[in-house]
Write an enzyme that holds these catalytic residues in place. Structure first.
Site, PDB file in Angstrom:
ATOM      1  N   LEU A  89      10.910 -20.770  -4.950  1.00  0.00           N
ATOM      2  CA  LEU A  89       9.980 -19.883  -4.237  1.00  0.00           C
ATOM      3  C   LEU A  89       8.625 -19.978  -4.924  1.00  0.00           C
ATOM      4  CD1 LEU A  89       9.395 -17.319  -2.336  1.00  0.00           C
ATOM      5  CD2 LEU A  89      10.070 -15.930  -4.282  1.00  0.00           C
ATOM      6  N   HIS A 143       2.269   3.327  -9.082  1.00  0.00           N
ATOM      7  CA  HIS A 143       2.081   1.894  -9.374  1.00  0.00           C
ATOM      8  C   HIS A 143       3.260   1.368 -10.198  1.00  0.00           C
ATOM      9  CE1 HIS A 143      -1.759   2.223  -7.564  1.00  0.00           C
ATOM     10  NE2 HIS A 143      -2.379   2.834  -8.557  1.00  0.00           N
ATOM     11  N   ASP A 153       0.842  -1.210   0.000  1.00  0.00           N
ATOM     12  CA  ASP A 153       0.000   0.000   0.000  1.00  0.00           C
ATOM     13  C   ASP A 153       0.871   1.251   0.000  1.00  0.00           C
ATOM     14  OD1 ASP A 153      -2.336   1.407  -0.040  1.00  0.00           O
ATOM     15  OD2 ASP A 153      -2.727   1.245   2.104  1.00  0.00           O
TER      16      ASP A 153
HETATM   17  C1  IPE Z   1      -5.387  -2.845  -0.311  1.00  0.00           C
HETATM   18  O1  IPE Z   1      -5.011  -1.530  -0.552  1.00  0.00           O
HETATM   19  C2  IPE Z   1      -5.347  -3.652  -1.561  1.00  0.00           C
HETATM   20  C3  IPE Z   1      -4.066  -3.756  -2.246  1.00  0.00           C
HETATM   21  C4  IPE Z   1      -2.907  -3.351  -1.833  1.00  0.00           C
HETATM   22  C5  IPE Z   1      -4.123  -4.401  -3.504  1.00  0.00           C
HETATM   23  P1  IPE Z   1      -6.084  -0.346  -0.572  1.00  0.00           P
HETATM   24  O2  IPE Z   1      -5.290   0.903  -0.565  1.00  0.00           O
HETATM   25  O3  IPE Z   1      -7.057  -0.524  -1.665  1.00  0.00           O
HETATM   26  O4  IPE Z   1      -6.800  -0.574   0.831  1.00  0.00           O
HETATM   27  P2  IPE Z   1      -7.907   0.300   1.589  1.00  0.00           P
HETATM   28  O5  IPE Z   1      -9.157   0.235   0.773  1.00  0.00           O
HETATM   29  O6  IPE Z   1      -7.372   1.683   1.725  1.00  0.00           O
HETATM   30  O7  IPE Z   1      -8.054  -0.378   2.906  1.00  0.00           O
HETATM   31  C1  IPE Z   2      -1.618   0.204  -3.350  1.00  0.00           C
HETATM   32  O1  IPE Z   2      -1.349   1.568  -3.369  1.00  0.00           O
HETATM   33  C2  IPE Z   2      -1.761  -0.374  -4.722  1.00  0.00           C
HETATM   34  C3  IPE Z   2      -3.119  -0.836  -5.074  1.00  0.00           C
HETATM   35  C4  IPE Z   2      -4.155  -0.832  -4.316  1.00  0.00           C
HETATM   36  C5  IPE Z   2      -3.276  -1.333  -6.431  1.00  0.00           C
HETATM   37  P1  IPE Z   2      -2.530   2.631  -3.364  1.00  0.00           P
HETATM   38  O2  IPE Z   2      -2.901   2.922  -4.774  1.00  0.00           O
HETATM   39  O3  IPE Z   2      -3.635   2.164  -2.502  1.00  0.00           O
HETATM   40  O4  IPE Z   2      -1.813   3.873  -2.734  1.00  0.00           O
HETATM   41  P2  IPE Z   2      -2.435   4.921  -1.687  1.00  0.00           P
HETATM   42  O5  IPE Z   2      -2.914   4.119  -0.522  1.00  0.00           O
HETATM   43  O6  IPE Z   2      -3.550   5.629  -2.387  1.00  0.00           O
HETATM   44  O7  IPE Z   2      -1.288   5.801  -1.368  1.00  0.00           O
HETATM   45 MG    MG Z   3      -4.092   2.431  -0.529  1.00  0.00          MG
END
Ligand code: IPE
Ligand code: IPE
Ligand code: MG
Length: 257
Positions: free
Chosen positions: A137, A43, A26
């Site tokens: 792995l 990303h 995240d």
């Molecule tokens: C969780 O991240 C899912 C992934 C990393 C793929 P999100 O950023 O979508 O999670 P929430 O919704 O803030 O909890």
């Molecule tokens: C996690 O990073 C990646 C995915 C959920 C695909 P985020 O896109 O949720 O990044 P933040 O949380 O908005 O910074």
């Molecule tokens: Mg996020």
């Protein structure tokens, strides 16, 4: 295929290097926003962190690495971001599969893949087949995955396989083989980057006794040194699985004899 009993029933062996590491990657969007870049740049940068962590886990002897790439809830994001993530997913599968196979890394996908385009589904099948015999792995990507979805689909498959099942016959051992990660032991260590302290519908069943590690580091900045920190923290945990500390100590003393 080996089936693994739930850790609420069986206690895994303790070691300094976790056997199975599961990560919620995240913070990509915030990493990009801090640099005045569009969210999607985060990303792309996150993919470099994936490469680093996969290689380091393999080097350290982790047996299973599971990364949450796209949740069943992430479809709620703006269509441009979802579209970008899909393209990145396809591109990285195409770009990485040969290298994974060369490094003896077995790739697996968990999640409801039916919602993905045909070209992604085909590439997933191709990648899984190409790396199926790899042993160093097992690298699992959770895509369009949700922990509740997993439990429900396992229950449905279980009822199809045992149509005359009586309520009193339903057990963990009966459901477990139908869960999407039945090929792996349950995660020993869960890592969430990006500062949030929640599980966001990741491996709900499998995380029952997992050690949970949260860090403010944003996923694109999560590197080998950060992984080592989390393993160091993990090695300090006393995994009791419901027992008392004294019981755990006497068990580890008798194991050492
Ligand atoms: C969780 O991240 C899912 C992934 C990393 C793929 P999100 O950023 O979508 O999670 P929430 O919704 O803030 O909890
Ligand atoms: C996690 O990073 C990646 C995915 C959920 C695909 P985020 O896109 O949720 O990044 P933040 O949380 O908005 O910074
Ligand atoms: Mg996020």
């Amino acid at each position: 295929m080996t089936q693994h009993t739930s850790s609420t029933l069986a206690i895994p062996e303790v070691s300094a290097i976790p056997r199975h590491v599961a990560i919620i990657m995240d913070g990509n969007g915030r990493w990009a926003s801090k640099r005045h870049m569009p969210r999607v740049a985060g990303h792309s940068e996150g993919l470099n962190a994936v490469r680093k962590i996969v290689a380091e886990c393999r080097r350290l002897g982790v047996e299973y690495l599971t990364l949450f790439a796209f949740s069943s809830e992430n479809w709620r994001r703006p269509p441009e971001e979802v579209g970008f993530l899909m393209k990145l997913f396809l591109k990285s599968l195409k770009g990485e599969v040969t290298r994974l196979a060369e490094n003896d890394i077995c790739l697996k996908l968990i999640g409801d893949l039916e919602r993905f385009d045909r070209d992604i589904q085909k590439m997933v099948t191709f990648s899984e087949e190409k790396t199926a015999q790899c042993k160093a792995l097992t690298f699992t990507i959770a895509a369009n995955y949700g922990g509740r979805w997993d439990i429900l689909q396992a229950m449905r498959q279980c009822l199809i396989a045992h149509p005359h099942l009586k309520p009193e016959q339903v057990s963990e051992d009966l459901i477990q083989p139908f869960l999407s990660m039945s090929y792996a032991p349950e995660p020993d260590l869960f890592i969430r980057t990006g500062g949030e302290q929640r599980v966001s519908n990741f491996l709900l069943w499998q995380l029952a006794y997992t050690e949970l590690y949260f860090t403010d580091v944003l996923w694109p900045d999560f590197d080998e040194a950060e992984l080592h920190k989390s393993f160091e923290w993990f090695s300090q945990r006393e995994r009791r699985f419901g027992r008392t500390s004294a019981q755990v100590m006497s068990q580890s003393m008798s194991d050492a004899v």
